[in-house]
Write an enzyme that holds these catalytic residues in place. Structure first.
Site: not given
Lengths: 742, 323
Positions: A703-704
């Site tokens: 996600g990051e």
């Protein structure tokens, strides 16, 4: 644990199982829930950023039609604080409960809540609540306050960085600034609170229903089993919805007072004040190197602001000790308190602004030494995690650089400023390294095999738009052979088996082992039932000789076609269903390896100097994130992050008026994010090496990391095209107009 | 937003009988009502009035009804063929959703995006005369550098009106005193000491249509808008050019600037420099210097002086290349 999966559903490009609900509008978000007799809460928020409330005059507002109550610090009992580390699931965003006292810490702080029969009545009445203040001068910029004295809040050292820097033949010493950014998910924060006797149900938009439940239990002062948090869909969070914010408590407080359900939706303008932001960072980076470009010293000093109510460190130095090979590293972080709301993690917290500084400094070193920036990174490649002295569990960054360079055509890059052209425009090329740690938390999952031939998987985690529903269905399908479309996944409800927060890119890695174990447990129960049912062809057999494949129970040595559909076993046993439970345990450091993801962004910008117009014209991203569970949703994560990264690089900045601390661009016209027209064709390659340190499926989070490294690659490309080194984001027109008319 | 009465007349006569704020596309008015900047007692919804047509007139001009939507106007074949500057300007503004709602008259009357005008907690001479200006000493990157006063520096936000300025459009109204015809250049007011007065409309006066004069054969036009991102943002600087040139010689030219003025900014100074001259970079630069001669930059928007010049030069270059 069983051996690695063989079915094709893992790693495939699987369409989101909740996609149809979302595109048809059937997915029910927090404030969409139809609750009978709901009243509407609308906040009155402070128009100063520092001072005390001297009076709240509600007389005019109280007389307005439909107004039920106007709550504020003067007429409500204080809520409680949380025990923090003493209790699990105990992290609020703002430790100070709303209406605790008469102090105003930031502009846009809730000072009252008007509750009325309709939203319009509440909004109009809120405008007629007159609040007077004893106002003090607000401090909303780092420059307004002296640099903090005293020891840093985080300090990392290895070797002798200061001495190594002083004696280095080649030095870089520059300061970089990243501005305040506001999360701005499409779905704004909102809560519906419904009390039923002494039990409260909260319809939320949350990245962590379990933590939300824990915090609300503590702050409202009710037992944990009297709080239920429901968040089936989340219109994204980007970190802003990790921990509860004051509006959720206000809804619960008002609903308790009125004995009536209350809905509080945070309007877009307040999304810029009361629900967090990425703080401003000022980062000094000093690099020392040998004449052949080998790093001898990295000194990274970071200052970020926090609020007067909470100490939040933007962990910019997290990647500093491990990204490059270097014997002498010092990294320190400090905080200053400003009159702004509490910062909170925003996608790629720490690493995003941190890598803007570190990677930009590395490019400045490359320019100074006339070394190709990609080559400089390879000369300082970290073969092991030098911060721990451990090997990496699975690192393929070199391959990512090389694959990217080849696809992008990096060898055609000419280093001179403005030396590359396409038609009338000048091109600039930059590269940025991406990294993010891989972690795993505890999770529990229940899998239910049902007599109608379907399955159900449930856990109190949530899908924040990333594809968690789909991952659940994929793993259950992988284990049972039941097709994805016949598997119901139920998430986003704190009454389900405890699941992880969707944060830090850990949700997928955390739930995978639990789903797998729960599926296996359900299958084991089914196989045992298979040998007990009277009409079963397997009656009396040893369950260990049986297997479940393609949704059918069969003798292990024979093909699935020789067996029978699993639902027949349940029917023969007159069972509605059989369930299995599974757990994941947190990953810990006993492994003596560092699980870390890596990647590289290759960015091309096009520069039209005649009209000072800079546009991103091409981005290629290559990622080493362990095994990819779903090509489609994984690609979506990376491309979406690059879109966000282009915004971070060129557009996004929350601007506070120094006179009163108001974020003046608190709307979507004035807070500039990327539009489709700003986004060129994006491409993404996954190296797809399973990481054995991450268990059966070998997946690390995703996600990051896609957002890290984009902005420095853009700044590097911009320098290459324009000759202007932008050390303070975003890269705006006026910064590029330092040079004359071309 | 406060409660209000709502009327929906079906004819212009009936509309003029009602006092209150006229509602067309609502893209400015509703927005400002939500912020309590506009607090009308009564809304007169004019969307049922027969003012939504684009028609050719006997003298060759084009008549554009007050309620013609921005998207319809931008994509009208005659507009695209004859008045390209207008189509380009419209399509550079707002978003498709907003353009589908916003109307011709509404666009002419849209209000500034000044942060301080839009927040009732700040002083603002435009919103509340005599209270002061929070922008002059405030954050003013997006504010005007031309036509400002010590009372107001708010930028006129329209793209469409800038193009219409260069096209010498004419505004037609009806009010208590009957019909009026106003050249667009005479329609807008600079703030001076009365920034709350933005145009010459009388209370209750209704714009019925706009006429676009017929252009001379061979006239070319262009609109260039510069801003941070590629779409959905107000201009930091824009230029509208309508030029009649032959063999690299400029016979007649009209220049208007957007994003830099307190009103859509017609630059006669630039036109004087260019008229009768050759279409050369030197002349374009000279025209740009003339256009920005009187610019008064604020703390955060000094770059707009240079950016406006670049917009003008590039727009002239493109417009005369096409000629």
């Amino acid at each position: 644990m069983s051996t690695s999966s063989t079915s094709s559903v893992i790693g495939a490009s699987v369409t989101r199982v909740d996609g149809r609900l979302k595109v048809t509008g059937a997915a029910r978000y927090a404030v969409d829930h139809p609750i009978e007799n709901v009243a509407y809460g609308y906040g009155v928020s402070s128009t100063i950023a520092n001072g005390k409330i001297t009076q709240i005059d509600t007389s005019a507002a109280e007389r307005m039609p439909g107004v039920l109550a106007i709550l504020h610090h003067g007429n409500t009992d204080p809520l409680f604080r949380t025990a923090g580390p003493l209790q699990p699931n105990s992290r609020p965003s703002e430790s100070r409960p709303p209406f605790e006292d008469d102090v105003v810490y930031y502009y846009g702080q809730f000072v009252a809540l008007v509750v009325a029969n309709t939203f319009e009545q509440a909004q109009d009445a809120a405008f007629h609540v007159k609040v007077t203040y004893d106002e003090k001068k607000p401090l909303v910029h780092l420059d307004d306050v002296p640099a903090p004295a005293g020891p840093p809040v985080k300090n990392y050292t290895r070797g002798k960085a200061d001495e190594a820097f002083e004696s280095a033949p080649v030095k870089i010493d520059e300061t970089y600034i990243t501005p305040v950014e506001t999360h701005n998910p499409m779905e704004m924060h909102g809560t519906i609170a419904v009390w039923n006797g002494d039990k409260v149900t909260l319809y939320e938009t949350s990245q962590g229903v379990m933590n939300h439940q824990g915090v609300m239990s503590e702050m409202l002062g009710v037992p944990l089993d009297r709080v239920q948090v429901i968040s089936p869909f989340c219109g994204s969070g980007f970190g802003g919805k990790l921990f509860p914010w004051p509006h959720s408590l206000l809804a619960a407080m008002a609903a308790r007072r009125l004995d009536r359900p209350v809905k509080v939706s945070v309007p877009r303008a307040l999304m810029f004040t009361t629900v967090g932001h990425r703080p401003l960072t000022r980062q000094r980076v000093r690099l020392g190197a040998t004449p052949d470009g080998k790093l001898t010293a990295i000194i990274h000093d970071v200052l970020n602001h926090t609020s007067h109510t909470d100490d939040i460190m933007e962990n910019c130095t997290e990647p500093t000790p491990l990204l490059y090979s270097c014997p002498n590293v010092a990294a320190a972080q400090r905080l200053v308190k400003l009159n702004v709301g509490t910062p909170t993690p925003m996608r790629g917290p720490g690493a995003c602004p941190g890598l803007f500084a570190l990677e930009s400094a590395l490019d400045e070193l490359a320019v100074k030494m006339k070394i190709d920036p990609l080559d400089l990174r390879l000369r300082n490649y970290a073969e092991i995690d030098e911060s721990e002295g451990h090997p990496f569990s699975s690192k393929h960054l070199r391959e990512a650089y090389q694959a990217g360079a080849e696809r992008f055509g990096w060898s055609k890059r000419t280093p001179g400023i403005g030396s590359m052209r396409k038609g009338d425009e000048i091109l600039g090329w930059g590269v940025g390294t991406a990294t993010w740690s891989a972690g795993r938390g505890a999770a529990e999952v229940r899998v239910r095999l049902m007599a109608d031939g379907t399955a159900r998987a449930s856990s109190a985690t949530q899908d924040i738009g990333t594809g968690t529903y789909t991952v659940f269905a994929q793993v259950v399908s992988d284990k049972t052979g039941i097709p994805v479309e016949r598997i119901e996944v139920v998430l986003g409800d704190s009454s389900l088996p405890p699941g992880p927060t969707s944060g830090g890119s850990t949700a997928t890695a955390s739930v995978l082992p639990a789903i797998s174990a729960a599926s296996t447990a359900a299958i084991e129960a089914l196989l045992k039932a298979s040998v007990r049912a009277d009409q079963s062809p397997f009656k009396g057999a040893d369950p260990a000789t049986l297997a479940m494949t393609a949704g059918r129970v069969h003798v292990k040595e024979k093909s699935p076609e020789t067996g029978i559909p699993f639902e027949q076993i349940l029917k023969m046993s007159r069972l509605a269903a059989l369930e299995g439970n599974g757990k994941s345990v947190p990953s810990h450091e006993a492994h003596k390896v560092t699980a870390q993801s890596f990647g590289a962004h290759f960015v091309e910008v096009a520069w039209d100097p005649g009209i000072a117009r800079l546009r991103v014209s091409r981005v290629l991203s290559v990622f080493d994130v362990g095994r990819v569970i779903n090509q489609k949703t994984a690609r979506n994560q990376i491309l979406g992050a690059v879109v966000m990264g282009i915004g971070m690089g060129m557009f996004e900045e929350t601007i506070y008026d120094p006179r009163n601390g108001k974020p003046i661009n608190n709307n979507f016209a004035d807070y500039i994010v990327s539009t489709n027209a700003d986004i060129p064709e994006l491409d993404c390659i996954f190296l797809d090496y399973p990481d054995s340190a991450m268990g059966e499926y070998g997946a690390r989070g995703i996600g990051e990391i896609g957002l890290t490294g984009v902005a420095p690659a853009m700044a590097m490309a911009t320098y290459h095209a324009t000759g202007v080194r932008v050390r303070e984001l975003p890269i705006r027109i006026e910064k590029l107009m330092q040079r004359g008319m071309a | 937003m406060q409660a209000f009465r709502y009327r929906q007349p079906k004819s212009v006569d009936a509309a003029l009988e009602n006092s209150g704020r006229f509602l067309a596309g609502g893209t400015t008015l509703i927005d400002l009502m939500k912020l309590n900047v506009e607090t009308p007692q009564q809304i007169v919804d004019i969307n049922l009035l027969p003012l939504d047509r684009i028609e050719a007139t006997a003298d060759g001009s084009l008549k554009v009804g007050a309620l013609v939507r921005n998207s319809d106007l931008a994509n009208h074949s005659e507009i695209k063929a004859q008045y390209a500057v207008l189509s380009l300007a419209l399509l550079s503004g707002a978003s498709p959703q907003l353009r589908n709602m916003a109307t011709t008259a509404g666009n002419l009357l849209q209000r500034t995006r000044c942060y301080y005008f839009r927040d009732t907690n700040y002083p603002c001479n435009k919103r509340q005369p005599g209270t002061g200006c929070a922008a002059i000493d405030g954050l003013n990157r997006i504010h005007a550098i031309l036509g400002t006063s010590d009372q107001c520096v708010a930028t006129h936000p329209s793209d469409m009106a800038v193009a219409m300025m260069a096209l010498e459009a004419v505004v037609h109204t009806r009010g208590a005193k009957g019909e009026r015809t106003i050249a667009l250049e005479d329609f807008y007011l600079v703030p001076g000491q009365t920034p709350h007065r933005e145009n010459v409309l009388e209370p209750g006066e209704l714009i019925t249509h706009v006429t676009l004069p017929k252009l001379a054969e061979g006239t070319k036009s262009y609109y260039l808008k510069l801003r941070d991102r590629a779409q959905y943002e107000f201009a930091l600087s824009s230029a509208a050019i309508v030029v009649e040139a032959k063999g690299g010689h400029i016979k007649r030219v009209r220049v208007a600037l957007g994003g830099v003025g307190t009103k859509p900014w017609r630059s006669h100074e630039a036109e004087r420099v260019l008229t009768g001259k050759d279409a050369t970079p030197e002349n374009f630069h000279a025209a740009a210097e003339a256009a920005l001669q009187g610019a008064k930059p604020l703390r955060d928007n000094a770059f707009k002086v240079e950016l406006a010049k670049r917009a003008l030069v590039r727009a002239m270059t493109v417009a005369t290349q096409a000629a």
